[in-house]
Design an enzyme around this catalytic site. Structure first.
Site, PDB file in Angstrom:
ATOM      1  N   CYS B  85       0.827  -1.214   0.000  1.00  0.00           N
ATOM      2  CA  CYS B  85       0.000   0.000   0.000  1.00  0.00           C
ATOM      3  C   CYS B  85       0.857   1.258   0.000  1.00  0.00           C
ATOM      4  O   CYS B  85       0.333   2.368  -0.154  1.00  0.00           O
ATOM      5  CB  CYS B  85      -0.936   0.029   1.211  1.00  0.00           C
ATOM      6  SG  CYS B  85      -1.818  -1.500   1.469  1.00  0.00           S
ATOM      7  N   HIS B 335      -9.201   4.353  -0.820  1.00  0.00           N
ATOM      8  CA  HIS B 335      -7.851   3.796  -0.707  1.00  0.00           C
ATOM      9  C   HIS B 335      -7.577   2.813  -1.856  1.00  0.00           C
ATOM     10  O   HIS B 335      -7.525   1.612  -1.665  1.00  0.00           O
ATOM     11  CB  HIS B 335      -7.730   3.091   0.662  1.00  0.00           C
ATOM     12  CG  HIS B 335      -6.413   2.462   0.935  1.00  0.00           C
ATOM     13  ND1 HIS B 335      -5.216   2.963   0.466  1.00  0.00           N
ATOM     14  CD2 HIS B 335      -6.092   1.339   1.643  1.00  0.00           C
ATOM     15  CE1 HIS B 335      -4.220   2.179   0.878  1.00  0.00           C
ATOM     16  NE2 HIS B 335      -4.726   1.181   1.583  1.00  0.00           N
TER      17      HIS B 335
END
Lengths: 135, 388, 346
Positions: B85, B335
């Site tokens: 991420c 996200h």
């Protein structure tokens, strides 16, 4: 999903997974799971292969309700970090319990169980889970 | 070494983009950023694409070269950068180094993730690839489950109530309302958060960043290149740092601190010669509410166990001492994993330029973005400073 | 026959879950069926005959207290291996750290394979080919839903670590006798999921004929009578058959006190007589004599005569007793039972 359905990979990892083989660093004293040649704490290459103890305590746990695809049929299931009696922390499923029966501090024992199968026709992958100690 | 500036920014909305592919998304953000910079495509010398899971979710790798062709500049240097991420933050760090070293004058850095092409179970598979596949993911642990461990450890160690942590989601949603690019621009209540279904106990669905698609892009350039453009406000990347921690959560000494954040923040702040009190606007990687709180502590804005107080006391509001996640954060802006690190800097840029609309922080000069890969296996911290 | 070998460690394992016969009957006959057992054990969703064999084997090793790398044979008797082709013995040997110089085999003879594994390993020890070997009987048996076998087909395992004959051991294997004929009372064809059986033909010509022939054959060869045994264990597909076999052979109910468990756990197939033996070892005194008679459809019976040794009292508490494993139980309903057995299609 080639990455999940590799037979050589399962074969290579079998001893560490079946027997809970960890590392004991001769330099800093840390014990860790799984075994590897380099200590994750101090970077030393002086690491001994050790058979870790088969009993421990549930240190922290959660219930997986939205599972990875290969575990879809098992959900909800309990995963935990188990503090073995020598202090090593090991990630594993807790089995033979309903999610509501698990608690922090529960005494558990290692047991070889099925973790997943490589589809209907592929191999069965076994590994160590923990279940409540039978006393 | 040369100073590095943000010449232009662009982003797509974070959404379920059923009608747009991975390449459509990164093309769109790239062209917007180039247009915003006032430079031309022909000025781009190198491309860095931050992305985590295109190989698994789209069966597509080689994104650097793909994007170069898709925006019509085949021939430039290009590569994909992957750090779970934190792929966006790690790509930005590489782009920063490329300009700072003097090799390139103008570099495009793009973050992109296209998650809704896949079934939820496959996305869950992709995300847990940030952990050790052989011995940790093997147990059926999901990425959420790992964060659930962190949550439990944290509440136990510091005696913090879950409600005081879960409020981070309410905060994010409040600011997403005025962000035209946010995935969920609507307010939510703490009660809704606490009553939403559990994903991995104690983490509720509404404490978790959603699955979404998106791409954000930045054009970085050298001071010389910037002068040629003749703008009066310049945004300088004053600090850029990436740090790692022991890969697997269960092997770390303290699961309630992400050491990679501590290290990357210290390094980036030192490069920019700032202290925590100098930060005017902050973006933290709150993939789960508890992480938002932990990041505030690890970056030095609060003592361990007290991050939630900043939230509760209103310090994270746009007019507070430490305006944080002022465009909705991971929870509500969304996200799209590999793109998040770039979205954060995009949003910092809007704030420093005074273009944040109703969410505008009064006259900020220094913005910081913190982007996390895995459960802190990699952390990227960037400091952006407004220079007139 | 001089003693073949000794049992130096033993262990049983019964999965945690149980289903009551009346619950099965509720689903299939509206509760009209007269149940052959009260309840049966049900393996958890991550268990199979290999994993429960591992559990029993580990307890046997724990009781024996020897270094696992000294174990040079692993014979597993089962009719429900997780693979049609691929041995369970290799997995268990690796998981427990047995020697890689290993005589390892999976054996099948319906419910008789466990006792045949014991006899085979004892023979390897007796002949001096190996010093220590392990024999396991294990099954996670399945009956076709609604079939009368479904009421009893259960899961369990028992393992015996066998070494050179010694009065100091847990028990000495004094005499063995096997009796086999071609009697097709129960079978499962290749590729079929559930076995077929022949109802009452399973009784007289199959179970009783073989059990009685093997028991009598052993007693005749060894010069023993029913009253010479303190304990007797028969294969137990239900409660009635072993009781009747005992009666026919002239054994008294007290001799079967510890050897008959099927009422509470069901028919554990290749493990059934072995778990009975384990329970006898949990309770017997040194010097007591035990007769074990298995039965496997197809058909045949193994009879084994043992003398309990001095060592039994020292090792008994090193692993859970059968009584503890029987008591560790959680009832499931028929729906959960189907899920655990993988019988709900998704």
């Amino acid at each position: 999903m080639a990455y999940l359905r590799s037979v050589p990979r399962v074969w290579r990892e079998r001893e560490i997974k079946y027997r809970l083989i960890g590392g004991a660093c001769r330099s800093c004293g840390r014990r860790f799971y799984p075994y590897r040649q380099t200590c994750p704490a101090c970077g030393s290459e002086e690491v001994e292969r050790v058979k870790l103890p088969e009993t421990g305590t549930v240190e922290v746990f959660t219930v997986v309700r939205s599972p990875p695809s290969e575990f879809a049929e098992q959900a909800p299931y309990v995963v935990a970090l188990v503090r073995l009696d020598d202090g090593t922390l090991v990630p594993a499923q807790i089995t033979d319990v309903d999610p509501g029966e698990v608690y922090e501090g529960m005494r558990v024992e290692a047991a070889l169980r099925r973790y997943r199968t490589q589809g209907e026709r592929g191999i069965i992958e076994y590994g160590i889970k923990f279940r409540p100690l039978i006393q | 070494m040369r100073r590095v500036f943000i010449a232009g920014v662009g982003a797509t909305r974070v959404d379920e983009h059923w009608d747009k592919s991975l390449r459509d998304l990164m093309r769109e953000s790239s062209l917007k950023a180039i247009q915003d910079s006032g430079l031309s495509k022909k000025d781009i010398e190198a491309i860095y694409v931050g992305n985590m899971s295109s190989g698994f979710l789209q069966g597509q790798e080689h994104l650097g070269s793909l994007l170069a062709t898709w925006i019509g500049v085949p021939g430039v240097a290009a590569a994909k950068v992957e750090a779970a991420c934190a792929s966006g933050g790690a790509a930005l760090h590489q782009a920063y180094l490329a300009v700072r070293s003097g090799v390139y004058d103008c570099v495009l850095v793009v973050g992109v993730e296209k998650m809704t092409d896949a079934y939820t179970g496959d996305v869950t598979d992709a995300l847990v690839m940030a952990e050790d596949q052989e011995y940790v993911a093997f147990t059926g642990l999901s990425f959420v489950a790992l964060n659930a461990f962190v949550y439990r450890y944290y509440m136990k160690k510091y005696g913090v109530r879950q409600e005081d942590i879960a409020y981070f989601a309410v905060h994010d949603h409040k600011y997403a309302v005025n962000n035209p690019l946010a995935q969920y621009p609507r307010p939510i209540t703490l009660d809704e958060v606490m009553k939403s279904p559990l994903v991995a106990d104690p983490i509720h669905l509404l404490e978790s960043a959603p699955i979404g698609d998106g791409s954000a892009a930045l054009v970085l350039c050298s001071e010389e290149k910037l002068k040629a453009l003749g703008k009066d406000v310049h945004l300088e990347i004053a600090g850029s740092a990436v740090a790692t921690d022991v890969f697997s959560l269960h092997e770390r000494a303290d699961p309630t601190t992400l050491l990679a954040t501590v290290k990357a923040a210290r390094k980036a702040f030192s490069m920019a010669s700032i202290e925590p009190k100098d930060v005017d606007v902050l973006e933290v990687h709150d993939a789960f509410t508890v992480l938002g709180v932990i990041h505030l502590e690890d970056m030095g804005f609060a003592k361990k166990g007290e991050g939630w107080r900043l939230l509760k006391e209103g310090q994270l509001e746009k007019d507070g001492d430490l305006p944080t996640n002022t465009m909705g954060g991971l929870k509500a802006r969304g996200h799209p994993v590999g793109a998040t690190g770039i979205y954060q800097v995009y949003e910092i840029t809007l704030q420093l330029r005074g273009e944040a609309g109703k969410n505008q922080v009064p006259d900020p000069e220094v913005g910081v973005a913190q982007n996390v890969g895995g459960v802190g296996g990699t952390v990227a911290v960037h400091v952006v400073r407004r220079v007139r | 026959m001089k003693p073949l070998a000794s049992i130096i460690g033993y262990g049983a394992y019964i999965p945690r879950y149980r289903i009551e016969a009346k619950e099965i009957s509720r689903v299939h006959t509206g509760g009209a069926e007269r149940a052959p057992v009260r309840q049966k054990s049900v393996p958890g969703p991550d268990e199979d005959s290999l994993t429960i064999a591992y559990e029993a084997a580990r307890y046997a090793l724990r009781r024996a207290g020897i270094d696992p790398s000294l174990v040079e044979a692993l014979y597993i008797g089962s009719e429900s291996p997780p693979y049609a082709v691929k041995p369970s013995a290799t997995v268990i040997a690796e998981a427990l750290g047995f020697s890689r110089k290993l005589y390892g085999i999976d054996m099948e003879f319906a419910c008789k394979a466990g006792t045949t594994a014991i006899i085979s390993v004892a023979a390897l020890v007796s002949s001096g080919v190996i010093r220590y070997g392990m024999a396991i009987g294990t099954d996670t048996a399945q009956g076709r839903p609604g079939d009368e076998l479904e009421y009893t087909a259960a899961a369990g395992a028992a393992a015996f670590l066998i070494g050179p004959s010694s009065p100091e051991a847990v028990a000495t294997i004094d005499h063995v006798y096997s009796y086999v004929t071609d009697t097709p009372d129960f079978w499962r064809r290749e590729g079929e999921k559930y076995p077929m059986h022949t109802f009452r033909f399973t009784g007289e010509p199959a179970y009783f004929h073989h059990i009685i022939s093997a028991a009598r054959g052993l007693m005749e060869e060894a010069g023993l009578k029913p009253e010479d045994f303190d304990h007797v264990v028969f294969h137990q597909p239900n409660v009635k058959f072993p009781q009747r076999a005992g009666e026919l052979l002239g054994f008294k109910p007290e001799q079967m006190k510890y050897g008959l468990l099927s009422g509470e756990i069901g028919n554990t197939y290749a493990a059934a007589s072995l778990i009975g033996l384990a329970n006898v070892l949990d309770n017997a005194k040194p010097g007591e004599r035990v007769l074990v008679v298995s039965f496997g459809s197809g058909a045949g019976s193994d009879a084994i005569s043992l003398t309990v040794g001095e060592g039994v009292e020292k090792v008994r508490d090193k692993a859970p007793t059968v009584a503890k494993l029987v008591a560790r139980s959680k009832l499931v309903d028929y729906a959960l039972y189907l899920r655990y057995r993988g019988m709900i299609l998704r």
